[in-house]
Scaffold this motif. Structure first.
Motif, PDB file in Angstrom:
ATOM      1  N   ASP A  25       0.826  -1.213   0.000  1.00 17.31           N
ATOM      2  CA  ASP A  25       0.000   0.000   0.000  1.00 17.31           C
ATOM      3  C   ASP A  25       0.860   1.263   0.000  1.00 17.31           C
ATOM      4  O   ASP A  25       0.617   2.199   0.759  1.00 17.31           O
ATOM      5  CB  ASP A  25      -0.962   0.017   1.188  1.00 17.31           C
ATOM      6  N   ASN A  26       1.897   1.273  -0.833  1.00 18.69           N
ATOM      7  CA  ASN A  26       2.806   2.412  -0.991  1.00 18.69           C
ATOM      8  C   ASN A  26       3.593   2.773   0.272  1.00 18.69           C
ATOM      9  O   ASN A  26       4.120   3.872   0.384  1.00 18.69           O
ATOM     10  CB  ASN A  26       2.065   3.638  -1.520  1.00 18.69           C
ATOM     11  N   THR A  27       3.669   1.851   1.228  1.00 15.11           N
ATOM     12  CA  THR A  27       4.426   2.060   2.455  1.00 15.11           C
ATOM     13  C   THR A  27       5.513   0.994   2.547  1.00 15.11           C
ATOM     14  O   THR A  27       5.224  -0.204   2.399  1.00 15.11           O
ATOM     15  CB  THR A  27       3.509   1.963   3.691  1.00 15.11           C
ATOM     16  N   ARG A  28       6.748   1.424   2.790  1.00 11.43           N
ATOM     17  CA  ARG A  28       7.840   0.461   2.955  1.00 11.43           C
ATOM     18  C   ARG A  28       7.625  -0.308   4.255  1.00 11.43           C
ATOM     19  O   ARG A  28       7.494   0.284   5.320  1.00 11.43           O
ATOM     20  CB  ARG A  28       9.197   1.176   2.990  1.00 11.43           C
ATOM     21  N   ILE A  29       7.592  -1.641   4.150  1.00 14.91           N
ATOM     22  CA  ILE A  29       7.334  -2.462   5.330  1.00 14.91           C
ATOM     23  C   ILE A  29       8.526  -3.315   5.731  1.00 14.91           C
ATOM     24  O   ILE A  29       8.470  -4.020   6.740  1.00 14.91           O
ATOM     25  CB  ILE A  29       6.088  -3.355   5.135  1.00 14.91           C
ATOM     26  N   GLY A  30       9.609  -3.288   4.952  1.00  8.66           N
ATOM     27  CA  GLY A  30      10.790  -4.061   5.301  1.00  8.66           C
ATOM     28  C   GLY A  30      11.630  -4.370   4.085  1.00  8.66           C
ATOM     29  O   GLY A  30      11.489  -3.741   3.040  1.00  8.66           O
ATOM     30  N   THR A  31      12.507  -5.370   4.258  1.00  6.91           N
ATOM     31  CA  THR A  31      13.384  -5.799   3.167  1.00  6.91           C
ATOM     32  C   THR A  31      13.305  -7.313   3.005  1.00  6.91           C
ATOM     33  O   THR A  31      12.848  -8.023   3.906  1.00  6.91           O
ATOM     34  CB  THR A  31      14.852  -5.400   3.422  1.00  6.91           C
ATOM     35  N   THR A  32      13.774  -7.763   1.857  1.00  6.50           N
ATOM     36  CA  THR A  32      13.820  -9.202   1.623  1.00  6.50           C
ATOM     37  C   THR A  32      14.735  -9.845   2.655  1.00  6.50           C
ATOM     38  O   THR A  32      15.644  -9.214   3.183  1.00  6.50           O
ATOM     39  CB  THR A  32      14.332  -9.502   0.206  1.00  6.50           C
ATOM     40  N   GLY A  33      14.440 -11.101   2.972  1.00  2.77           N
ATOM     41  CA  GLY A  33      15.275 -11.830   3.921  1.00  2.77           C
ATOM     42  C   GLY A  33      14.899 -11.632   5.382  1.00  2.77           C
ATOM     43  O   GLY A  33      15.598 -12.121   6.263  1.00  2.77           O
ATOM     44  N   GLU A  34      13.787 -10.928   5.641  1.00  2.00           N
ATOM     45  CA  GLU A  34      13.340 -10.766   7.025  1.00  2.00           C
ATOM     46  C   GLU A  34      11.863 -11.124   7.130  1.00  2.00           C
ATOM     47  O   GLU A  34      11.108 -10.975   6.172  1.00  2.00           O
ATOM     48  CB  GLU A  34      13.573  -9.341   7.537  1.00  2.00           C
ATOM     49  N   LEU A  35      11.471 -11.631   8.289  1.00  2.00           N
ATOM     50  CA  LEU A  35      10.076 -11.964   8.527  1.00  2.00           C
ATOM     51  C   LEU A  35       9.281 -10.677   8.709  1.00  2.00           C
ATOM     52  O   LEU A  35       9.660  -9.810   9.501  1.00  2.00           O
ATOM     53  CB  LEU A  35       9.946 -12.841   9.778  1.00  2.00           C
ATOM     54  N   ILE A  36       8.191 -10.560   7.968  1.00  2.00           N
ATOM     55  CA  ILE A  36       7.340  -9.376   8.059  1.00  2.00           C
ATOM     56  C   ILE A  36       5.977  -9.835   8.555  1.00  2.00           C
ATOM     57  O   ILE A  36       5.301 -10.629   7.896  1.00  2.00           O
ATOM     58  CB  ILE A  36       7.221  -8.680   6.692  1.00  2.00           C
ATOM     59  N   THR A  37       5.602  -9.391   9.740  1.00  2.00           N
ATOM     60  CA  THR A  37       4.296  -9.756  10.279  1.00  2.00           C
ATOM     61  C   THR A  37       3.253  -8.759   9.804  1.00  2.00           C
ATOM     62  O   THR A  37       3.542  -7.572   9.629  1.00  2.00           O
ATOM     63  CB  THR A  37       4.313  -9.823  11.819  1.00  2.00           C
ATOM     64  N   THR A  38       2.057  -9.261   9.582  1.00  2.00           N
ATOM     65  CA  THR A  38       0.958  -8.430   9.111  1.00  2.00           C
ATOM     66  C   THR A  38      -0.355  -9.077   9.511  1.00  2.00           C
ATOM     67  O   THR A  38      -0.365 -10.190  10.050  1.00  2.00           O
ATOM     68  CB  THR A  38       1.030  -8.226   7.578  1.00  2.00           C
ATOM     69  N   THR A  39      -1.434  -8.416   9.248  1.00  2.00           N
ATOM     70  CA  THR A  39      -2.749  -8.960   9.544  1.00  2.00           C
ATOM     71  C   THR A  39      -3.203  -9.871   8.404  1.00  2.00           C
ATOM     72  O   THR A  39      -2.731  -9.731   7.271  1.00  2.00           O
ATOM     73  CB  THR A  39      -3.772  -7.816   9.732  1.00  2.00           C
ATOM     74  N   PRO A  40      -4.113 -10.798   8.681  1.00  2.00           N
ATOM     75  CA  PRO A  40      -4.623 -11.671   7.622  1.00  2.00           C
ATOM     76  C   PRO A  40      -5.392 -10.868   6.564  1.00  2.00           C
ATOM     77  O   PRO A  40      -5.895  -9.786   6.841  1.00  2.00           O
ATOM     78  CB  PRO A  40      -5.579 -12.613   8.355  1.00  2.00           C
ATOM     79  N   GLY A  41      -5.463 -11.436   5.369  1.00  2.00           N
ATOM     80  CA  GLY A  41      -6.229 -10.823   4.288  1.00  2.00           C
ATOM     81  C   GLY A  41      -5.444 -10.813   2.995  1.00  2.00           C
ATOM     82  O   GLY A  41      -4.341 -11.330   2.908  1.00  2.00           O
ATOM     83  N   THR A  42      -6.024 -10.200   1.984  1.00  2.00           N
ATOM     84  CA  THR A  42      -5.378 -10.084   0.681  1.00  2.00           C
ATOM     85  C   THR A  42      -4.440  -8.890   0.697  1.00  2.00           C
ATOM     86  O   THR A  42      -4.846  -7.780   1.033  1.00  2.00           O
ATOM     87  CB  THR A  42      -6.433  -9.926  -0.427  1.00  2.00           C
ATOM     88  N   LYS A  43      -3.183  -9.133   0.352  1.00  2.00           N
ATOM     89  CA  LYS A  43      -2.153  -8.089   0.379  1.00  2.00           C
ATOM     90  C   LYS A  43      -1.436  -8.063  -0.960  1.00  2.00           C
ATOM     91  O   LYS A  43      -1.122  -9.110  -1.517  1.00  2.00           O
ATOM     92  CB  LYS A  43      -1.108  -8.352   1.470  1.00  2.00           C
TER      93      LYS A  43
END
Length: 72
Positions: A25-43
């Motif tokens: 959603d146009n927001t940087r959430i991390g980089t490859t190679g790291e676990l990214i937690t998020t809420t369930p749903g279509t992303k």
């Protein structure tokens, strides 16, 4: 390519041969190679890095699962 593993966390792990920024959603959430937690749903996620083509995927994140995405 996607693979699902069950566990306690909910999110994604992007495996890639280079380090790239991950956007949702146009927001940087991390980089490859790291676990990214998020809420369930279509992303929809997008991988970017200078000098490389931008790639994007739409994922269905399930509660209690980690989606593994191969970004090669």
């Amino acid at each position: 390519m996607e693979e699902t593993t069950t566990g306690r966390d909910t999110g994604m792990f992007v495996d890639c041969n280079v380090t790239a920024d991950i956007y949702m959603d146009n927001t940087r959430i991390g980089t490859t190679g790291e676990l990214i937690t998020t809420t369930p749903g279509t992303k929809t996620i997008m991988l970017t890095r200078d000098g490389y083509k931008t790639k994007s995927w739409t994922l269905q994140i399930t509660s209690g699962c980690i989606i593994i995405v191969t970004g090669k």
